[in-house]
Every structure is written in C-alpha cells, then in structure tokens.
Design an enzyme around this catalytic site. Structure first.
Site, PDB file in Angstrom:
ATOM      1  N   ASP A 196       0.723  -1.441   0.443  1.00 49.79           N
ATOM      2  CA  ASP A 196       0.365   0.086  -0.312  1.00 49.79           C
ATOM      3  C   ASP A 196       0.984   1.102  -0.123  1.00 49.79           C
ATOM      4  O   ASP A 196      -0.025   2.259  -0.515  1.00 49.79           O
ATOM      5  CB  ASP A 196      -0.846  -0.181   1.523  1.00 49.79           C
ATOM      6  CG  ASP A 196      -1.803  -0.523   0.789  1.00 49.79           C
ATOM      7  OD1 ASP A 196      -2.899  -0.185  -0.228  1.00 49.79           O
ATOM      8  OD2 ASP A 196      -2.893  -1.497   1.601  1.00 49.79           O
ATOM      9  N   GLU A 236      -5.384   4.974  -0.443  1.00 45.03           N
ATOM     10  CA  GLU A 236      -3.992   3.522  -0.828  1.00 45.03           C
ATOM     11  C   GLU A 236      -3.600   4.326   1.238  1.00 45.03           C
ATOM     12  O   GLU A 236      -2.704   3.598   1.367  1.00 45.03           O
ATOM     13  CB  GLU A 236      -3.099   4.086  -2.021  1.00 45.03           C
ATOM     14  CG  GLU A 236      -4.059   3.346  -2.620  1.00 45.03           C
ATOM     15  CD  GLU A 236      -4.588   2.156  -3.148  1.00 45.03           C
ATOM     16  OE1 GLU A 236      -3.976   1.586  -1.585  1.00 45.03           O
ATOM     17  OE2 GLU A 236      -5.328   1.137  -3.257  1.00 45.03           O
ATOM     18  N   HIS A 248      -4.994   3.388   3.858  1.00 48.17           N
ATOM     19  CA  HIS A 248      -4.915   1.878   4.442  1.00 48.17           C
ATOM     20  C   HIS A 248      -3.355   1.356   4.694  1.00 48.17           C
ATOM     21  O   HIS A 248      -3.796   1.007   5.693  1.00 48.17           O
ATOM     22  CB  HIS A 248      -5.179   0.832   2.346  1.00 48.17           C
ATOM     23  CG  HIS A 248      -6.267   1.192   1.709  1.00 48.17           C
ATOM     24  ND1 HIS A 248      -6.740   0.795   0.452  1.00 48.17           N
ATOM     25  CD2 HIS A 248      -7.463   1.794   2.192  1.00 48.17           C
ATOM     26  CE1 HIS A 248      -8.047   0.967   0.009  1.00 48.17           C
ATOM     27  NE2 HIS A 248      -8.321   2.222   1.765  1.00 48.17           N
ATOM     28  N   TYR A 281      -3.189  -0.276   9.123  1.00 45.62           N
ATOM     29  CA  TYR A 281      -1.858  -0.939   9.141  1.00 45.62           C
ATOM     30  C   TYR A 281      -1.226  -1.136  10.375  1.00 45.62           C
ATOM     31  O   TYR A 281      -1.149  -1.590  11.485  1.00 45.62           O
ATOM     32  CB  TYR A 281      -1.343  -1.212   8.551  1.00 45.62           C
ATOM     33  CG  TYR A 281      -2.036  -2.544   7.228  1.00 45.62           C
ATOM     34  CD1 TYR A 281      -3.267  -3.921   6.872  1.00 45.62           C
ATOM     35  CD2 TYR A 281      -1.829  -1.868   5.462  1.00 45.62           C
ATOM     36  CE1 TYR A 281      -4.228  -3.933   5.672  1.00 45.62           C
ATOM     37  CE2 TYR A 281      -2.440  -2.609   4.847  1.00 45.62           C
ATOM     38  CZ  TYR A 281      -3.417  -3.051   4.812  1.00 45.62           C
ATOM     39  OH  TYR A 281      -4.610  -3.736   3.795  1.00 45.62           O
ATOM     40  N   GLU A 302      -3.497  -5.091  -6.927  1.00 42.41           N
ATOM     41  CA  GLU A 302      -4.921  -4.358  -6.312  1.00 42.41           C
ATOM     42  C   GLU A 302      -5.787  -5.276  -6.177  1.00 42.41           C
ATOM     43  O   GLU A 302      -6.388  -5.815  -5.605  1.00 42.41           O
ATOM     44  CB  GLU A 302      -5.607  -2.809  -6.566  1.00 42.41           C
ATOM     45  CG  GLU A 302      -4.482  -2.041  -6.120  1.00 42.41           C
ATOM     46  CD  GLU A 302      -5.100  -0.738  -6.253  1.00 42.41           C
ATOM     47  OE1 GLU A 302      -6.646  -0.717  -5.680  1.00 42.41           O
ATOM     48  OE2 GLU A 302      -5.423   0.847  -5.960  1.00 42.41           O
ATOM     49  N   GLU A 310     -10.674  -1.575  -3.252  1.00 37.40           N
ATOM     50  CA  GLU A 310      -9.713  -1.803  -3.980  1.00 37.40           C
ATOM     51  C   GLU A 310     -10.677  -2.420  -4.855  1.00 37.40           C
ATOM     52  O   GLU A 310      -9.831  -2.532  -5.864  1.00 37.40           O
ATOM     53  CB  GLU A 310      -9.121  -3.321  -3.299  1.00 37.40           C
ATOM     54  CG  GLU A 310      -7.953  -2.753  -2.385  1.00 37.40           C
ATOM     55  CD  GLU A 310      -6.745  -1.125  -2.503  1.00 37.40           C
ATOM     56  OE1 GLU A 310      -7.197  -1.383  -3.804  1.00 37.40           O
ATOM     57  OE2 GLU A 310      -5.905  -1.175  -1.335  1.00 37.40           O
TER      58      GLU A 310
END
Length: 323
Positions: A72, A103, A106, A110, A163, A197
């Site tokens: 990402d 993105e 994203h 994490y 993706e 995605e």
C-alpha cells in the site's frame, strides 16, 4: 496527459462537463464510502489476540500486515502518481487523487492495527522483515519498475495486478479469522479496504480497456504477451512468498487457490480471459463468506458508517467467476 494550461490560461476543472461518465460515478462512489481507521475499535480484538491466537498465528498475522503495508505504501507513493501522469482528463486525475489518498489511509490503518496489538519491539521486527524480505521486495520492485519505466497501459496492468491479485495473500488471514468469529474489528478494516480495492481495480481496468481497444491487432497481441508474462513472473514469486508465510501454519494450498481465483479477477478487470481453472467454489468457503457487502459497525451519530452496498462501478461479482 492532461494539459492544465491553455494559451496562457490555467484551466479550472469543470465537473459539469463530463468526458467519461465513469469518472463521475467512481468519484461519487469513492467519496460516499470514505472511512478512517480511527472509527474502528481495534482494541476490542485484544482478547482474541492474546487469548485465542498462538505465537505462530500472531506471527503470521504480523507478517501479512507487514507485507500489505509495503504494497500500500508503494501504491500510495508511486503507483497513483505514475498513473496520474497519464490521465486523459481532469476528472480522471481527480479520481486518481482520491485513490492515492485512500491507499495512504490503508497503509496507515495497518500501523493502527500494529500499534494496538503489539509491543514496539514486535512492530520494529515486522517492519525490519518487510524492508528486507526477498519475495516481498521482489514483487514491490517489479511493480515499481513498471510504474517508473512502463507505458501508460503497462502501468495500469501493474496497478490492477497489485490491487486485485498481490494484496490477497495478505487478505486471506483476516478473512479466515473473521469466518471463525475472531479478530472481528481488524476484519472490518480489511473489508473496507477490500471495498475500496474492488472499485480501484474495476476503474483502472476499465481505463486500460479503453486504451487497449485502440491498439492494432498486432499491438494487442504484444500487450497480451507482456501482460501474461508479467503475471506468470509475479505468480511464481507469490507462490514462494506464500510458502514462506503460510507453511508454518499449514494454509499454503488454500491461500494459493485464493490467489489464483483473484488473479483471474484481475485479468477480467482488464478485459482478458482468466488463466487459472480456480473459481469461487474452490476457495475456502469460510474466506469467501468474508467477502460480502455487509459490515457490522456503523456510526449512528454522524450517519457515516462502514455498512455499504457495492456500487454500479462494480462490473463483476463473484457469480461472474463461477463455471
């Protein structure tokens, strides 16, 4: 490439003059489904993390999220910037700006998961692994090489492969645990990412098809040869990466089936024939059940939640891949 300056006058974007209706539809879809990781109570998964997952399971979890963070980061820092240089109108460029930002969301998500579940030493070890793992770095550099040196159509192929195919070795783990009623809030984030995605892959695949259909027959055959060669190369590396991650937990063959299924979806987003015999019926049903159009959390105060319906920009659904 979009020209913003015309005869000395800077051109304002005019959303009332639409060159491609899918640009407007995709913009509206992406803005409607905007989300942030801070709205998901990840800490509610700590009981599962500490009490239900063993050391090996937690290690696999961390490694797949380390890999997803790397990919990402690539997509947000280099991928969308590369595609944006080839945008054919200002609305397409705006959509790619939106995709680039999400993105980044994203990738940041994490880190929120890592921070909630792990000690700093564990986080540092995961990122050290991600920055130096042979197979993860191979696919990141392979895709980035296309972004930096490929043609506009090749860049779109690389983006869709990233993706719609390469992410899914990482997505398998949270979807598997979701199907076993574990780590539900982390899975909520993954389902939101999957929703994004899906739109990204469909949109960029559509833009590829427009350019591909303008090529001569000989040029199309050359592009298809290049595309399938790239997929074979990425698949060979992904098989090694999957063994590295999942052999320790015994899931490798199931993950490879899931990857082949999603490789076919990537090809279909690009308007091409599927390569592998795997279809949705062969994927672990626990994982397939995790890929759905419903989510459990909703912010009733703001009216902005992560429950959703897939939009019309979705060209295909799971039934399209069944024999």
């Amino acid at each position: 490439m979009v020209e913003h300056v015309n005869n000395g006058s800077y051109t304002a974007i005019n959303w009332n003059d639409i060159e491609d209706a899918l640009d407007k539809a995709t913009w509206e879809k992406l803005t409607q489904q905007f989300w942030l990781d801070t709205r998901i109570p990840i800490s509610n998964d700590l009981r599962n993390w500490r009490g239900d997952l063993n050391d090996t399971e937690r290690r696999v979890y961390n490694l797949v999220f380390g890999g997803l963070t790397t990919l990402d980061t690539l997509q947000s820092q280099d991928g969308m910037a590369s595609l944006r240089r080839d945008a054919v109108n200002q609305k397409e460029e705006a959509v790619l700006n939106n995709i680039q930002f999400m993105e980044s969301v994203h990738a940041k998500s994490y880190s929120s998961i890592f921070e909630t579940l792990n000690e700093k030493s564990e986080i540092d070890a995961t990122f050290e692994w991600a920055d130096h793992d042979e197979f993860l770095q191979y696919k990141a550099n392979k895709i980035n090489d296309v972004y930096q040196n490929g043609t506009p159509l090749q860049k779109k192929v690389a983006s869709v492969f990233l993706e719609t195919f390469l992410f899914y070795s990482g997505f398998y783990t949270p979807l598997y645990y979701l199907g076993h009623n574990r780590m539900l809030n982390v899975a909520e984030i993954i389902k939101l990412i999957l929703r994004d995605e899906s739109v990204h892959g469909t949109y960029i695949g559509y833009k590829f098809q427009i350019g591909f259909n303008k090529l001569s027959e000989a040029e199309q055959e050359e592009m298809k040869t290049w595309m399938y060669d790239l997929l074979y190369d990425l698949y060979d590396n992904e098989e090694k990466f999957t063994h590295e991650i999942y052999d320790q937990i015994g899931w490798t063959e199931d993950v490879m089936t899931f990857l082949r299924y999603n490789a076919n979806k990537a090809l279909m987003n690009l308007g091409q024939e599927p390569l592998f015999p795997d279809n949705a019926d062969q994927v672990n049903p626990v994982v397939m059940n995790g890929i759905s159009t419903s989510t459990s959390n909703h912010d009733f105060f703001s009216g902005v939640g992560n429950g959703y319906l897939l939009g019309q920009v979705e060209a295909m659904d799971d039934d399209d891949y069944k024999d």
